[in-house]
Scaffold this motif. Sequence first.
Motif, PDB file in Angstrom:
ATOM      1  N   TYR A  65       9.346  12.610  22.003  1.00 29.71           N
ATOM      2  CA  TYR A  65      10.225  12.800  23.231  1.00 29.71           C
ATOM      3  C   TYR A  65       9.261  14.244  23.197  1.00 29.71           C
ATOM      4  CZ  TYR A  65      13.143  15.783  25.048  1.00 29.71           C
ATOM      5  OH  TYR A  65      14.052  16.508  25.579  1.00 29.71           O
ATOM      6  N   GLN A  66       9.289  15.545  22.165  1.00 23.37           N
ATOM      7  CA  GLN A  66       8.441  16.541  21.822  1.00 23.37           C
ATOM      8  C   GLN A  66       7.272  16.882  22.333  1.00 23.37           C
ATOM      9  OE1 GLN A  66      10.120  19.247  20.929  1.00 23.37           O
ATOM     10  NE2 GLN A  66      12.508  18.746  20.814  1.00 23.37           N
ATOM     11  N   ALA A  78       9.519  18.069  14.145  1.00 23.03           N
ATOM     12  CA  ALA A  78       9.536  17.849  15.626  1.00 23.03           C
ATOM     13  C   ALA A  78       9.466  18.816  16.480  1.00 23.03           C
ATOM     14  CB  ALA A  78      10.210  15.886  15.879  1.00 23.03           C
ATOM     15  N   LYS A  79      11.002  19.052  16.023  1.00 23.38           N
ATOM     16  CA  LYS A  79      11.356  20.527  17.238  1.00 23.38           C
ATOM     17  C   LYS A  79      10.306  21.678  16.834  1.00 23.38           C
ATOM     18  CE  LYS A  79      15.913  22.091  18.858  1.00 23.38           C
ATOM     19  NZ  LYS A  79      15.546  20.875  20.177  1.00 23.38           N
ATOM     20  N   ALA A 103      13.935   9.073  14.258  1.00 21.50           N
ATOM     21  CA  ALA A 103      12.802  10.560  13.675  1.00 21.50           C
ATOM     22  C   ALA A 103      11.518   9.803  14.862  1.00 21.50           C
ATOM     23  CB  ALA A 103      12.603  10.245  12.118  1.00 21.50           C
ATOM     24  N   GLN A 104      10.891   9.052  14.840  1.00 21.72           N
ATOM     25  CA  GLN A 104       9.179   8.723  15.573  1.00 21.72           C
ATOM     26  C   GLN A 104       9.979   8.738  16.856  1.00 21.72           C
ATOM     27  OE1 GLN A 104       8.629   4.752  14.741  1.00 21.72           O
ATOM     28  NE2 GLN A 104       6.933   4.889  14.988  1.00 21.72           N
ATOM     29  N   ALA A 105      10.619   8.407  17.622  1.00 19.16           N
ATOM     30  CA  ALA A 105      11.739   8.787  18.846  1.00 19.16           C
ATOM     31  C   ALA A 105      11.866  10.028  19.163  1.00 19.16           C
ATOM     32  CB  ALA A 105      12.824   8.065  18.574  1.00 19.16           C
ATOM     33  N   LYS A 106      12.062  10.859  18.092  1.00 23.64           N
ATOM     34  CA  LYS A 106      12.022  12.367  18.457  1.00 23.64           C
ATOM     35  C   LYS A 106      11.170  13.329  18.479  1.00 23.64           C
ATOM     36  CE  LYS A 106      15.737  14.514  16.373  1.00 23.64           C
ATOM     37  NZ  LYS A 106      16.822  15.245  15.355  1.00 23.64           N
ATOM     38  N   LEU A 116       2.274   7.303  20.156  1.00 25.03           N
ATOM     39  CA  LEU A 116       1.300   8.793  20.110  1.00 25.03           C
ATOM     40  C   LEU A 116       1.629   9.624  18.590  1.00 25.03           C
ATOM     41  CD1 LEU A 116       0.265  10.915  22.582  1.00 25.03           C
ATOM     42  CD2 LEU A 116       1.696  11.031  22.651  1.00 25.03           C
ATOM     43  N   GLY A 117       3.221   9.505  18.580  1.00 27.88           N
ATOM     44  CA  GLY A 117       2.821  10.753  17.185  1.00 27.88           C
ATOM     45  C   GLY A 117       2.519  10.411  16.139  1.00 27.88           C
TER      46      GLY A 117
END
Length: 359
Positions: A10-11, A353-354, A4-7, A296-297
Amino acid sequence: MIAAQAKLVYQLNKYYNERCQTRKAAIAKTIREVCKVVSDVLKEVEVQEPRFISSLSEIEARYEGMEVISPNEFEVVLYLNQMGVFNFVDDGSLPGCAVLKLSDGRKRSMSLWVEFITASGYLSARKIRSRFQTLVAQAVDKCSYRDVVKMIADTSEVKLRIRERYVVQITPAFKCTGIWPRSAAQWPMPHIPWPGPNRVAEVKAEGFNLLSKECYSLTGKQSSAESDAWVLQFGEAENRLLMGGCRKKCLSVLKTLRDRHLELPGQPLYNYHMKTLLLYECEKHPRETDWDESCLGDRLNGILLQLISCLQCRRCPHYFLPNLDLFQGKPHSALEAAAKQTWRLAREILTNAKSLDKL
Protein backbone atom coordinates in the motif's frame (compact mmCIF):
# COMPACT_ATOMS: atom_id res chain seq x y z
CA MET A 1 3.33 -11.22 8.18
CA ILE A 2 0.74 -10.88 5.39
CA ALA A 3 -0.66 -7.72 7.02
CA ALA A 4 2.86 -6.18 7.09
CA GLN A 5 3.37 -7.15 3.44
CA ALA A 6 0.03 -5.62 2.44
CA LYS A 7 0.89 -2.43 4.34
CA LEU A 8 4.25 -2.18 2.52
CA VAL A 9 2.58 -2.68 -0.89
CA TYR A 10 0.00 0.00 0.00
CA GLN A 11 2.78 2.45 0.98
CA LEU A 12 4.81 1.62 -2.14
CA ASN A 13 1.79 2.26 -4.38
CA LYS A 14 1.24 5.57 -2.60
CA TYR A 15 4.96 6.36 -3.07
CA TYR A 16 4.68 5.44 -6.75
CA ASN A 17 1.61 7.65 -7.31
CA GLU A 18 3.05 10.63 -5.44
CA ARG A 19 6.85 10.59 -5.75
CA CYS A 20 7.51 8.46 -8.86
CA GLN A 21 4.83 10.05 -11.03
CA THR A 22 6.00 13.53 -9.99
CA ARG A 23 9.57 12.56 -10.94
CA LYS A 24 8.38 11.17 -14.30
CA ALA A 25 6.43 14.34 -15.10
CA ALA A 26 9.38 16.58 -14.17
CA ILE A 27 11.78 14.51 -16.30
CA ALA A 28 9.34 14.48 -19.25
CA LYS A 29 9.19 18.28 -19.06
CA THR A 30 13.01 18.51 -18.95
CA ILE A 31 13.31 16.11 -21.90
CA ARG A 32 11.00 18.26 -24.03
CA GLU A 33 13.09 21.33 -23.19
CA VAL A 34 16.41 19.56 -23.80
CA CYS A 35 15.27 17.88 -27.03
CA LYS A 36 14.27 21.21 -28.58
CA VAL A 37 17.84 22.42 -28.13
CA VAL A 38 19.51 19.15 -29.20
CA SER A 39 17.27 18.84 -32.30
CA ASP A 40 18.22 22.36 -33.32
CA VAL A 41 21.95 21.62 -32.93
CA LEU A 42 21.63 18.34 -34.87
CA LYS A 43 19.74 20.10 -37.67
CA GLU A 44 22.74 22.39 -38.08
CA VAL A 45 25.09 19.37 -38.04
CA GLU A 46 23.05 17.71 -40.79
CA VAL A 47 23.30 20.82 -42.99
CA GLN A 48 27.11 20.66 -42.75
CA GLU A 49 27.43 16.87 -42.96
CA PRO A 50 24.48 14.82 -44.32
CA ARG A 51 25.96 11.54 -43.05
CA PHE A 52 25.02 12.53 -39.49
CA ILE A 53 21.23 12.49 -39.71
CA SER A 54 19.34 13.11 -36.45
CA SER A 55 17.42 10.05 -35.33
CA LEU A 56 15.83 11.81 -32.35
CA SER A 57 12.09 11.48 -32.86
CA GLU A 58 8.99 12.10 -30.76
CA ILE A 59 6.60 9.14 -30.68
CA GLU A 60 3.42 9.49 -28.59
CA ALA A 61 4.98 12.18 -26.37
CA ARG A 62 8.07 9.99 -25.81
CA TYR A 63 11.44 10.67 -27.41
CA GLU A 64 13.03 7.67 -29.07
CA GLY A 65 16.80 7.60 -28.76
CA MET A 66 16.89 9.56 -25.48
CA GLU A 67 18.21 7.83 -22.37
CA VAL A 68 17.79 9.31 -18.87
CA ILE A 69 20.97 8.81 -16.84
CA SER A 70 19.83 11.00 -13.93
CA PRO A 71 17.29 13.88 -13.71
CA ASN A 72 19.88 16.37 -15.05
CA GLU A 73 21.90 14.06 -17.28
CA PHE A 74 20.81 12.52 -20.58
CA GLU A 75 22.20 10.63 -23.53
CA VAL A 76 20.97 10.94 -27.10
CA VAL A 77 21.91 8.06 -29.39
CA LEU A 78 22.41 9.23 -32.97
CA TYR A 79 22.06 6.25 -35.33
CA LEU A 80 24.39 6.21 -38.33
CA ASN A 81 23.54 4.24 -41.45
CA GLN A 82 25.26 1.73 -43.70
CA MET A 83 27.47 -0.60 -41.75
CA GLY A 84 27.22 -3.31 -44.43
CA VAL A 85 30.84 -3.71 -45.55
CA PHE A 86 32.13 -4.39 -42.02
CA ASN A 87 32.37 -7.55 -39.96
CA PHE A 88 31.41 -7.34 -36.30
CA VAL A 89 34.25 -8.76 -34.14
CA ASP A 90 33.92 -9.32 -30.39
CA ASP A 91 36.44 -11.92 -29.30
CA GLY A 92 36.24 -10.97 -25.61
CA SER A 93 39.62 -9.23 -25.56
CA LEU A 94 37.93 -5.85 -24.94
CA PRO A 95 35.24 -6.37 -22.25
CA GLY A 96 32.03 -4.56 -23.21
CA CYS A 97 33.42 -3.54 -26.61
CA ALA A 98 33.70 -4.77 -30.18
CA VAL A 99 35.41 -3.65 -33.38
CA LEU A 100 34.12 -3.23 -36.91
CA LYS A 101 36.57 -4.57 -39.49
CA LEU A 102 36.32 -4.29 -43.27
CA SER A 103 35.05 -7.62 -44.57
CA ASP A 104 37.29 -7.23 -47.62
CA GLY A 105 39.97 -4.57 -48.17
CA ARG A 106 38.67 -3.94 -51.69
CA LYS A 107 35.38 -2.71 -50.25
CA ARG A 108 37.03 0.27 -48.52
CA SER A 109 35.90 2.67 -51.24
CA MET A 110 32.32 1.34 -50.98
CA SER A 111 32.00 2.53 -47.40
CA LEU A 112 30.11 5.70 -46.59
CA TRP A 113 32.68 6.21 -43.80
CA VAL A 114 35.81 5.66 -45.90
CA GLU A 115 37.98 8.35 -44.25
CA PHE A 116 37.42 6.87 -40.77
CA ILE A 117 38.81 3.45 -41.67
CA THR A 118 42.25 2.78 -40.19
CA ALA A 119 45.18 1.31 -42.15
CA SER A 120 44.42 -2.09 -40.62
CA GLY A 121 40.82 -1.94 -41.84
CA TYR A 122 38.95 -0.98 -38.65
CA LEU A 123 36.17 1.59 -38.63
CA SER A 124 37.43 3.89 -35.87
CA ALA A 125 34.83 4.90 -33.29
CA ARG A 126 37.25 7.56 -32.01
CA LYS A 127 37.80 9.15 -35.45
CA ILE A 128 34.06 9.33 -36.15
CA ARG A 129 33.47 10.87 -32.72
CA SER A 130 36.24 13.39 -33.22
CA ARG A 131 34.74 14.53 -36.55
CA PHE A 132 31.28 14.66 -35.00
CA GLN A 133 32.59 16.72 -32.08
CA THR A 134 33.99 19.34 -34.49
CA LEU A 135 30.66 19.51 -36.33
CA VAL A 136 28.67 19.88 -33.10
CA ALA A 137 30.98 22.65 -31.86
CA GLN A 138 30.36 24.58 -35.09
CA ALA A 139 26.60 23.90 -34.92
CA VAL A 140 26.39 25.18 -31.33
CA ASP A 141 27.78 28.55 -32.50
CA LYS A 142 25.22 28.79 -35.30
CA CYS A 143 22.03 27.35 -33.76
CA SER A 144 19.17 29.49 -32.49
CA TYR A 145 19.80 28.34 -28.87
CA ARG A 146 23.46 29.41 -28.84
CA ASP A 147 22.87 31.61 -25.74
CA VAL A 148 21.81 28.65 -23.58
CA VAL A 149 24.00 25.80 -24.85
CA LYS A 150 27.74 25.17 -24.79
CA MET A 151 30.12 22.30 -25.45
CA ILE A 152 31.85 20.66 -22.50
CA ALA A 153 35.51 20.86 -23.46
CA ASP A 154 37.61 18.47 -21.34
CA THR A 155 36.43 15.19 -22.90
CA SER A 156 36.56 13.28 -26.19
CA GLU A 157 32.79 12.69 -25.81
CA VAL A 158 30.29 15.03 -27.41
CA LYS A 159 28.66 16.67 -24.39
CA LEU A 160 26.49 19.78 -24.19
CA ARG A 161 25.63 21.84 -21.13
CA ILE A 162 22.16 23.38 -21.50
CA ARG A 163 20.96 26.35 -19.43
CA GLU A 164 23.80 25.57 -16.96
CA ARG A 165 21.50 22.88 -15.53
CA TYR A 166 21.50 19.86 -17.82
CA VAL A 167 24.20 17.75 -19.46
CA VAL A 168 23.40 15.89 -22.68
CA GLN A 169 25.81 13.47 -24.30
CA ILE A 170 25.25 12.84 -28.01
CA THR A 171 26.64 9.47 -29.05
CA PRO A 172 27.03 8.28 -32.66
CA ALA A 173 25.94 4.64 -32.94
CA PHE A 174 25.12 1.73 -35.23
CA LYS A 175 22.03 -0.40 -34.67
CA CYS A 176 22.76 -4.13 -35.03
CA THR A 177 19.74 -6.33 -35.57
CA GLY A 178 19.56 -9.99 -36.47
CA ILE A 179 22.94 -10.81 -34.86
CA TRP A 180 23.86 -11.44 -31.25
CA PRO A 181 27.31 -10.78 -29.73
CA ARG A 182 29.51 -13.74 -28.93
CA SER A 183 30.44 -12.07 -25.62
CA ALA A 184 26.75 -12.35 -24.60
CA ALA A 185 26.45 -15.97 -25.78
CA GLN A 186 26.05 -17.32 -22.22
CA TRP A 187 22.61 -15.61 -22.07
CA PRO A 188 20.13 -16.98 -21.27
CA MET A 189 21.53 -19.33 -18.67
CA PRO A 190 20.35 -22.87 -19.59
CA HIS A 191 19.17 -23.75 -16.06
CA ILE A 192 17.05 -20.59 -15.56
CA PRO A 193 13.45 -20.76 -16.87
CA TRP A 194 13.12 -16.98 -17.32
CA PRO A 195 12.49 -15.30 -19.78
CA GLY A 196 11.33 -18.32 -21.84
CA PRO A 197 12.21 -19.21 -25.46
CA ASN A 198 9.75 -16.85 -27.20
CA ARG A 199 10.91 -13.77 -25.29
CA VAL A 200 14.55 -14.80 -25.79
CA ALA A 201 13.98 -14.98 -29.56
CA GLU A 202 12.33 -11.51 -29.51
CA VAL A 203 15.20 -10.01 -27.49
CA LYS A 204 17.89 -11.49 -29.75
CA ALA A 205 16.04 -10.25 -32.84
CA GLU A 206 15.90 -6.77 -31.22
CA GLY A 207 19.70 -6.86 -31.19
CA PHE A 208 21.96 -4.23 -29.68
CA ASN A 209 23.72 -0.94 -30.40
CA LEU A 210 27.39 -0.12 -30.96
CA LEU A 211 28.20 3.26 -29.43
CA SER A 212 31.13 5.56 -30.11
CA LYS A 213 32.05 6.57 -26.58
CA GLU A 214 34.84 6.20 -24.04
CA CYS A 215 34.73 2.71 -22.61
CA TYR A 216 35.55 2.67 -18.90
CA SER A 217 36.79 -0.94 -19.08
CA LEU A 218 39.60 0.26 -21.38
CA THR A 219 40.75 3.26 -19.37
CA GLY A 220 44.51 3.41 -19.37
CA LYS A 221 44.83 0.77 -22.11
CA GLN A 222 44.79 3.02 -25.15
CA SER A 223 46.26 0.85 -27.88
CA SER A 224 44.99 1.75 -31.33
CA ALA A 225 42.51 -1.13 -31.70
CA GLU A 226 41.06 -0.24 -28.31
CA SER A 227 40.56 3.43 -29.08
CA ASP A 228 38.90 2.35 -32.35
CA ALA A 229 36.52 0.03 -30.44
CA TRP A 230 32.76 0.47 -30.11
CA VAL A 231 30.84 0.04 -26.85
CA LEU A 232 28.07 -2.60 -26.75
CA GLN A 233 24.70 -1.39 -25.48
CA PHE A 234 21.48 -3.40 -25.02
CA GLY A 235 18.87 -0.77 -24.08
CA GLU A 236 16.03 -2.02 -26.29
CA ALA A 237 16.62 -5.66 -25.34
CA GLU A 238 16.58 -4.78 -21.62
CA ASN A 239 13.35 -2.78 -21.95
CA ARG A 240 11.69 -5.70 -23.71
CA LEU A 241 12.67 -8.03 -20.84
CA LEU A 242 11.12 -5.68 -18.27
CA MET A 243 7.64 -5.81 -19.80
CA GLY A 244 4.86 -7.35 -17.72
CA GLY A 245 3.94 -7.57 -14.04
CA CYS A 246 5.23 -4.90 -11.64
CA ARG A 247 8.75 -4.81 -13.18
CA LYS A 248 8.50 -1.29 -14.64
CA LYS A 249 6.84 0.01 -11.48
CA CYS A 250 9.63 -1.54 -9.40
CA LEU A 251 12.24 0.17 -11.61
CA SER A 252 10.45 3.50 -11.24
CA VAL A 253 10.54 3.20 -7.42
CA LEU A 254 14.25 2.25 -7.52
CA LYS A 255 15.12 5.22 -9.75
CA THR A 256 13.19 7.60 -7.51
CA LEU A 257 14.96 6.30 -4.39
CA ARG A 258 18.30 6.63 -6.20
CA ASP A 259 17.61 10.21 -7.28
CA ARG A 260 16.46 11.28 -3.84
CA HIS A 261 18.90 9.39 -1.59
CA LEU A 262 21.76 7.83 -3.55
CA GLU A 263 23.01 10.76 -5.64
CA LEU A 264 26.35 10.74 -3.83
CA PRO A 265 29.85 12.23 -4.35
CA GLY A 266 31.86 10.16 -6.82
CA GLN A 267 28.64 9.11 -8.63
CA PRO A 268 28.74 5.47 -7.49
CA LEU A 269 25.20 4.66 -8.67
CA TYR A 270 23.26 5.42 -11.83
CA ASN A 271 19.79 4.33 -12.92
CA TYR A 272 21.50 1.69 -15.05
CA HIS A 273 22.78 -0.15 -11.96
CA MET A 274 19.16 -0.34 -10.71
CA LYS A 275 17.97 -1.68 -14.07
CA THR A 276 20.74 -4.31 -14.11
CA LEU A 277 19.90 -5.60 -10.62
CA LEU A 278 16.20 -5.71 -11.52
CA LEU A 279 17.07 -8.02 -14.44
CA TYR A 280 18.98 -10.33 -12.09
CA GLU A 281 15.98 -10.31 -9.73
CA CYS A 282 13.80 -11.45 -12.67
CA GLU A 283 16.07 -14.50 -13.03
CA LYS A 284 15.86 -15.25 -9.31
CA HIS A 285 12.06 -15.05 -9.46
CA PRO A 286 11.21 -16.51 -12.86
CA ARG A 287 7.45 -17.06 -12.41
CA GLU A 288 5.06 -14.32 -13.52
CA THR A 289 3.19 -14.69 -10.21
CA ASP A 290 6.38 -13.48 -8.47
CA TRP A 291 5.83 -10.14 -10.25
CA ASP A 292 2.24 -9.66 -9.23
CA GLU A 293 1.51 -6.20 -7.71
CA SER A 294 1.23 -7.87 -4.27
CA CYS A 295 4.92 -8.92 -4.50
CA LEU A 296 6.29 -5.42 -5.16
CA GLY A 297 7.64 -5.03 -1.60
CA ASP A 298 9.45 -8.38 -1.68
CA ARG A 299 11.05 -7.68 -5.06
CA LEU A 300 12.17 -4.20 -3.98
CA ASN A 301 13.73 -5.54 -0.76
CA GLY A 302 15.49 -8.30 -2.70
CA ILE A 303 17.04 -5.79 -5.11
CA LEU A 304 18.15 -3.37 -2.37
CA LEU A 305 19.84 -6.23 -0.47
CA GLN A 306 21.54 -7.40 -3.67
CA LEU A 307 22.69 -3.83 -4.30
CA ILE A 308 24.26 -3.65 -0.83
CA SER A 309 26.07 -6.94 -1.50
CA CYS A 310 27.40 -5.67 -4.87
CA LEU A 311 28.55 -2.38 -3.33
CA GLN A 312 30.35 -4.20 -0.51
CA CYS A 313 32.04 -6.61 -2.96
CA ARG A 314 32.75 -3.60 -5.26
CA ARG A 315 31.47 -5.54 -8.25
CA CYS A 316 28.30 -5.29 -10.32
CA PRO A 317 28.41 -7.50 -13.45
CA HIS A 318 26.63 -6.25 -16.57
CA TYR A 319 23.51 -8.37 -17.16
CA PHE A 320 24.37 -9.54 -20.70
CA LEU A 321 28.18 -9.21 -20.44
CA PRO A 322 29.11 -10.66 -17.02
CA ASN A 323 32.84 -10.02 -17.64
CA LEU A 324 32.10 -6.30 -17.61
CA ASP A 325 32.02 -4.76 -14.11
CA LEU A 326 29.73 -1.72 -13.92
CA PHE A 327 31.57 -0.47 -10.82
CA GLN A 328 34.96 -0.42 -12.56
CA GLY A 329 36.73 2.88 -11.98
CA LYS A 330 34.35 3.99 -9.20
CA PRO A 331 36.16 5.25 -6.05
CA HIS A 332 36.02 2.66 -3.25
CA SER A 333 35.04 5.32 -0.74
CA ALA A 334 32.02 6.25 -2.90
CA LEU A 335 30.92 2.59 -3.14
CA GLU A 336 31.33 2.25 0.64
CA ALA A 337 29.22 5.36 1.28
CA ALA A 338 26.55 4.08 -1.13
CA ALA A 339 26.46 0.68 0.64
CA LYS A 340 25.86 2.37 4.02
CA GLN A 341 23.19 4.68 2.63
CA THR A 342 21.42 1.81 0.79
CA TRP A 343 21.49 -0.24 4.00
CA ARG A 344 19.83 2.66 5.91
CA LEU A 345 17.16 2.92 3.20
CA ALA A 346 16.47 -0.83 3.09
CA ARG A 347 16.25 -1.04 6.88
CA GLU A 348 13.80 1.85 7.09
CA ILE A 349 11.56 0.41 4.38
CA LEU A 350 11.69 -3.10 5.91
CA THR A 351 11.04 -2.09 9.51
CA ASN A 352 8.58 0.73 8.96
CA ALA A 353 6.61 0.96 5.73
CA LYS A 354 5.27 4.38 6.72
CA SER A 355 8.81 5.77 6.46
CA LEU A 356 8.19 5.89 2.68
CA ASP A 357 6.07 8.98 3.35
CA LYS A 358 9.30 10.81 4.23
CA LEU A 359 11.69 9.14 1.76
